[in-house]
Design a protein around this motif. Structure first.
Motif, mmCIF file in Angstrom:
data_model
loop_
_atom_site.group_PDB
_atom_site.id
_atom_site.type_symbol
_atom_site.label_atom_id
_atom_site.label_comp_id
_atom_site.label_asym_id
_atom_site.label_seq_id
_atom_site.Cartn_x
_atom_site.Cartn_y
_atom_site.Cartn_z
ATOM 1 N N ALA A 167 0.796 -1.242 0.081
ATOM 2 C CA ALA A 167 -0.386 0.246 0.234
ATOM 3 C C ALA A 167 0.636 1.009 0.096
ATOM 4 N N PHE A 168 2.152 1.732 0.445
ATOM 5 C CA PHE A 168 2.460 2.067 0.659
ATOM 6 C C PHE A 168 3.490 2.608 -0.726
ATOM 7 N N LEU A 169 4.023 1.036 -1.157
ATOM 8 C CA LEU A 169 3.814 1.858 -2.257
ATOM 9 C C LEU A 169 3.417 2.265 -3.803
ATOM 10 N N LYS A 170 2.161 1.273 -3.454
ATOM 11 C CA LYS A 170 1.440 1.526 -4.495
ATOM 12 C C LYS A 170 0.528 3.651 -4.588
ATOM 13 N N LEU A 171 0.816 3.884 -3.467
ATOM 14 C CA LEU A 171 0.745 5.847 -2.561
ATOM 15 C C LEU A 171 1.524 6.012 -3.884
ATOM 16 N N TYR A 172 3.276 6.092 -3.063
ATOM 17 C CA TYR A 172 4.120 6.725 -3.432
ATOM 18 C C TYR A 172 4.316 6.682 -5.399
ATOM 19 N N PRO A 197 -2.329 1.123 -26.329
ATOM 20 C CA PRO A 197 -1.949 1.703 -24.591
ATOM 21 C C PRO A 197 -1.774 1.514 -24.056
ATOM 22 N N LEU A 198 -1.472 1.419 -21.908
ATOM 23 C CA LEU A 198 -1.530 1.193 -21.185
ATOM 24 C C LEU A 198 -2.907 1.791 -20.857
ATOM 25 N N PRO A 199 -3.293 1.112 -19.827
ATOM 26 C CA PRO A 199 -4.661 1.219 -18.736
ATOM 27 C C PRO A 199 -3.697 2.026 -17.942
ATOM 28 N N GLU A 200 -4.802 3.335 -18.094
ATOM 29 C CA GLU A 200 -4.766 4.358 -16.653
ATOM 30 C C GLU A 200 -4.581 3.576 -15.322
ATOM 31 N N PRO A 201 -3.862 3.811 -13.869
ATOM 32 C CA PRO A 201 -4.355 3.471 -12.940
ATOM 33 C C PRO A 201 -5.409 2.870 -12.352
ATOM 34 N N ASP A 202 -5.719 1.850 -12.174
ATOM 35 C CA ASP A 202 -6.906 1.944 -11.032
ATOM 36 C C ASP A 202 -6.691 3.053 -10.019
ATOM 37 N N ASP A 203 -5.231 2.440 -9.278
ATOM 38 C CA ASP A 203 -5.107 2.995 -8.260
ATOM 39 C C ASP A 203 -5.053 4.304 -7.961
ATOM 40 N N ALA A 204 -5.067 5.349 -8.719
ATOM 41 C CA ALA A 204 -5.012 7.148 -9.195
ATOM 42 C C ALA A 204 -6.242 6.902 -9.517
ATOM 43 N N GLU A 205 -7.466 6.157 -9.267
ATOM 44 C CA GLU A 205 -9.060 7.781 -9.484
ATOM 45 C C GLU A 205 -9.428 7.078 -7.937
ATOM 46 N N MET A 206 -9.885 8.565 -7.597
ATOM 47 C CA MET A 206 -10.817 8.350 -6.576
ATOM 48 C C MET A 206 -12.390 7.769 -6.707
ATOM 49 N N PRO A 207 -12.103 7.280 -5.710
ATOM 50 C CA PRO A 207 -13.329 6.234 -6.441
ATOM 51 C C PRO A 207 -14.784 6.625 -5.613
ATOM 52 N N ALA A 208 -15.876 5.794 -6.314
ATOM 53 C CA ALA A 208 -17.509 7.050 -6.306
ATOM 54 C C ALA A 208 -17.884 6.777 -4.966
ATOM 55 N N PHE A 209 -18.289 8.376 -4.834
ATOM 56 C CA PHE A 209 -18.766 8.652 -3.472
ATOM 57 C C PHE A 209 -20.331 8.034 -3.236
ATOM 58 N N LYS A 210 -20.255 7.053 -3.252
ATOM 59 C CA LYS A 210 -22.627 6.850 -3.335
ATOM 60 C C LYS A 210 -23.330 7.051 -1.662
ATOM 61 N N GLU A 211 -24.049 7.917 -2.486
ATOM 62 C CA GLU A 211 -24.626 8.637 -0.941
ATOM 63 C C GLU A 211 -25.748 7.212 -0.098
ATOM 64 N N PRO A 212 -26.048 7.808 1.205
ATOM 65 C CA PRO A 212 -26.621 6.245 1.815
ATOM 66 C C PRO A 212 -28.179 6.793 1.601
#
Length: 226
Positions: free
Chosen positions: A72-77, A199-214
């Protein structure tokens, strides 16, 4: 990562602080393989590697927990290094758009990280940290180094991977062997994509997950059946 880039645009010293904090938390962000102490003390070595004690304060966390945390640390970096744009809301419609921002570290730092790792003798953990770093940064590295990046992947496949096999094949190391299988699979798939000129796909790790309101049930009628 996007927040760091946006704040760092106005406060450049933030980048150095974030990088130092990541290196302090995970030695592989350097990257650096911690040698076993001359005393052979397992407790001392685990502490140097960054293992954490469990809530009871006596037992160490398991190897998979440790591997997941350093990954997780390396993905963030890696995501921090490849980030090059931030979201902003442009008037008059205030629609969200992406704005380019200079990254003080950028993919150059990612390339140096890979060069340093490849020039060290592989260890049991190499597959885990290498894949964690490569997946989020591959698309940006391919864009920045279109000729050198495929050669780097070929070097990893032909020179580094066989050495990792030598380091783990003779021992009972299921976690490390599974990580190596995942690395080999990713390398094969990525190299095939590059050979086809896709082309290589953009990393999923860089995406902000969508927030679903309750679901809001405040106005539900008394006769509604749940």
């Amino acid at each position: 990562a996007s927040v760091v880039l946006q704040v760092g645009e106005h406060h450049p010293r933030l980048w150095r602080s974030v990088e130092e904090q990541l290196r302090a938390a995970c030695c592989f962000v350097v990257p650096h393989y911690v040698r076993k102490p001359a005393s052979g003390d397992a407790e001392e070595w685990k502490l140097a590697l960054g293992y954490r004690k469990k809530a009871d304060g006596r037992n160490w966390e398991g190897k998979m927990d440790y591997y997941n945390r350093i990954s997780a640390f390396l993905k963030l970096y890696a995501v921090l290094l490849q980030m090059s744009s931030v979201a902003h809301f442009a008037p008059p419609s205030d629609e969200m758009q992406m704005r380019r921002v200079a990254n003080p570290l950028g993919v150059g730092a990612a390339w140096r990280w890979l060069a340093r790792l490849c020039n060290q003798r592989p260890q049991r953990v190499t597959s885990t940290i290498l894949l964690a770093f490569l997946k989020p940064s591959a698309a940006a590295l391919r864009t920045a180094y279109p000729r050198q990046f495929p050669k780097l992947l070929q070097l990893i496949s032909q020179a580094l991977v066989p050495k990792i096999h030598l380091a783990i094949d003779s021992e009972d190391l299921p976690e490390e062997k599974a990580a190596l299988v995942n690395l080999e699979s990713w390398l094969e798939s990525t190299q095939s994509t590059l050979q086809r000129g896709q082309p290589l796909p953009e990393p999923d790790d860089a995406e902000m997950p969508a927030f679903k309101e309750p679901d809001n049930t405040q106005e539900a009628g008394a006769t509604d059946s749940w």
